[in-house]
Design an enzyme around this catalytic site. Sequence first.
Site, PDB file in Angstrom:
ATOM      1  CE  LYS A 181      -3.324   3.102   1.593  1.00 52.58           C
ATOM      2  NZ  LYS A 181      -2.566   4.251   1.369  1.00 52.58           N
ATOM      3  CD  GLU A 257      13.014   3.918   8.009  1.00 58.40           C
ATOM      4  OE1 GLU A 257      13.157   5.093   8.660  1.00 58.40           O
ATOM      5  OE2 GLU A 257      12.864   3.759   6.768  1.00 58.40           O
ATOM      6  CB  CYS A 291      13.491   8.382   8.498  1.00 59.78           C
ATOM      7  SG  CYS A 291      11.831   8.368   8.055  1.00 59.78           S
ATOM      8  CD  GLU A 391      11.120  11.814  11.756  1.00 58.74           C
ATOM      9  OE1 GLU A 391       9.970  11.657  11.650  1.00 58.74           O
ATOM     10  OE2 GLU A 391      12.086  11.259  10.884  1.00 58.74           O
TER      11      GLU A 391
HETATM   12  C1  SIN Z   1      13.653   7.300   5.020  1.00 60.44           C
HETATM   13  O1  SIN Z   1      13.662   8.372   5.088  1.00 60.44           O
HETATM   14  O2  SIN Z   1      13.042   6.542   5.627  1.00 60.44           O
HETATM   15  C2  SIN Z   1      15.086   6.487   4.105  1.00 60.44           C
HETATM   16  C3  SIN Z   1      15.812   7.223   3.605  1.00 60.44           C
HETATM   17  C4  SIN Z   1      16.796   6.431   3.268  1.00 60.44           C
HETATM   18  O3  SIN Z   1      16.957   5.415   2.658  1.00 60.44           O
HETATM   19  O4  SIN Z   1      18.015   7.062   3.106  1.00 60.44           O
END
Ligand code: SIN
Length: 487
Positions: A181, A257, A291, A391
Amino acid sequence: MFNLDNPSLLRSQAFINGDWCAAETQKTFAVENPATGAVIALVADLGIAETSRAITAAAKAQIGWAQTTAKARSQLLRSWFELLIQHQEDLAQILTLEQGKPLPEARAEIAYGASYIEWFAEEAKRIYGDVISPSTTDQRILVIKQPVGAVAAITPWNFPCAMLARKIAPALAAGCSIVAKPAAETPLSALALAFLAQQAGFPAGVVNIVTGTDSAAIGAELTGNPLVRKLSFTGSTAVGKQLIRQCAADVKRITLELGGNAPFIVLDDADLDAAVAGAVASKFRNAGQTCVCANRFYIQRSIYTEFGKKLAVAMEALSVGDGMDSGVNLGPLISSAAVKKVQALVDDALAKGARIGYQVKLDQKLFSQGYFYPPTLLLDVAPDAELTRQEIFGPVAALIPFDTDDEAIAMANNTEYGLAGYCFTRSATRIKQFSDKLEAGMVGVNTGIISNEMAPFGGIKQSGWGREGSHYSIEDYVNIKYLCENF
Ligand code: SIN
């Protein structure tokens, strides 16, 4: 709007059991270009019924898929990889138009996503078991690895190609099927990838893509349907916690993640130019919407002013605009809500004593039509400013001075997150100290970019479970079965 060499890559229907299909209700949703606000596609808006259908198809297809040889799976993955590379330019265009990142960065993301498929095409052949010495002479202990079954994947909008590839590829390599998804903001890249998977020749039902805006309903089906044996999710910690609760009912395996709050520490003996280059690469990649991007800059006091000045100069090279325009190296944020959130974090930091060290001036026309935020350098940010806890997910670099190494480590670890951390120093002793003590799943030493397909990507604390990429990732898609053979 789209100018594709292969217009077949632009799909608006979902992909279930090898068929392209509309929603049962015939409902569609609009996909916007965040640089202009223009609607670029109307995509099938699926719900529970179609998701359930996709899961049933995946569970059925998985039985046959698991019986194929690792070599056959590897060859199909390799063909899929080659198709991505062959269509890199078209895929990059689709990605830029739905997500906003500049075209060169979109090209790099296609190559990055493809690298996971290439990697797992190779790893498919290296899923080894074990033979263990028994305590008696009439026994043999064997360990075999079997695919977990049908997998559900929920992927984010910030890397619509790479995050999908890094979930689908290990799943397929291990002999699992998948129902993915994609985020409603960016379904087109996922559908283009599914089209290429179909061209590569994966059997019907092995790869399924469900598109839709009702994430709660689709997520409830993906987590609640007992035919799904594992969930892989990339997104916020809050949603991750909810998905854990939902998966608890039938004890599904989960890879998560989740959010990050990466500290970027520059020590007084660092190569400052390298640190600034690393800071720009880490902070402004994807307009700060990653992230693992630096969220808090801790700079040792004796080099604080110089680092700030050098970073401001480096930021002058940031050219903000529509990702399709040449020369642009920083695109829009994903939505107006994202712009408001970043502004609120900056306002809070300013109210707590921070000052603006540099801010890129934006063309007013950009502001009025798209979701842009000017790259901003904040100096003297209070250690308790909200953006040191949340964040930022925007192009804002927040600098905080520190005096001692212990103080930097304590501030860096003062967060419930533990995805990535960065440290710049020339000292071998300090490299060891920071590498050992930073509470993060990934540490970049003298570099601002740590992501690649060979390395285990993932976090500790509230940043997630499991690892993606690398040979470790395959383990998340197999069950260990121990055979005790008596003779
Ligand atoms: C992410 O922002 O979740 C992944 C970034 C990356 O793979 O470098």
